[in-house]
Enzyme design. Sequence first.
Site, PDB file in Angstrom:
ATOM      1  N   ASP A  25       0.871  -1.166   0.000  1.00 35.93           N
ATOM      2  CA  ASP A  25       0.000   0.000   0.000  1.00 35.93           C
ATOM      3  C   ASP A  25       0.911   1.218   0.000  1.00 35.93           C
ATOM      4  OD1 ASP A  25      -1.812   2.005   0.342  1.00 35.93           O
ATOM      5  OD2 ASP A  25      -2.346   1.471   2.381  1.00 35.93           O
ATOM      6  N   ASP A  39       0.164   4.395  -0.949  1.00 39.11           N
ATOM      7  CA  ASP A  39      -0.455   5.708  -0.816  1.00 39.11           C
ATOM      8  C   ASP A  39      -0.403   6.198   0.623  1.00 39.11           C
ATOM      9  OD1 ASP A  39      -1.716   8.016  -1.562  1.00 39.11           O
ATOM     10  OD2 ASP A  39      -3.714   7.159  -1.484  1.00 39.11           O
TER      11      ASP A  39
END
Length: 71
Positions: free
Chosen positions: A9, A11
């Site tokens: 992940d 972001d």
Amino acid sequence: MTRPIIVFDLDGTLIDTAPDLLDSLNHSLAASELAAVDEAGFKRFVGHGGRVMIERAHAAQQRSLESQEHD
């Protein structure tokens, strides 16, 4: 034998993408002849994807987007 799957992940977890999102948002606002937002103001527009971010930023300046402007 199965191979393991690794999912990242990126972001905000491993990479801070906020400056890039802010630049992109301000580019969009400039194209609509609207004022740029600063980092503090930008944070209230983030969440639920890019389309919603742009809609929120336009709405904050009393401007709505036509559906064809989204894409």
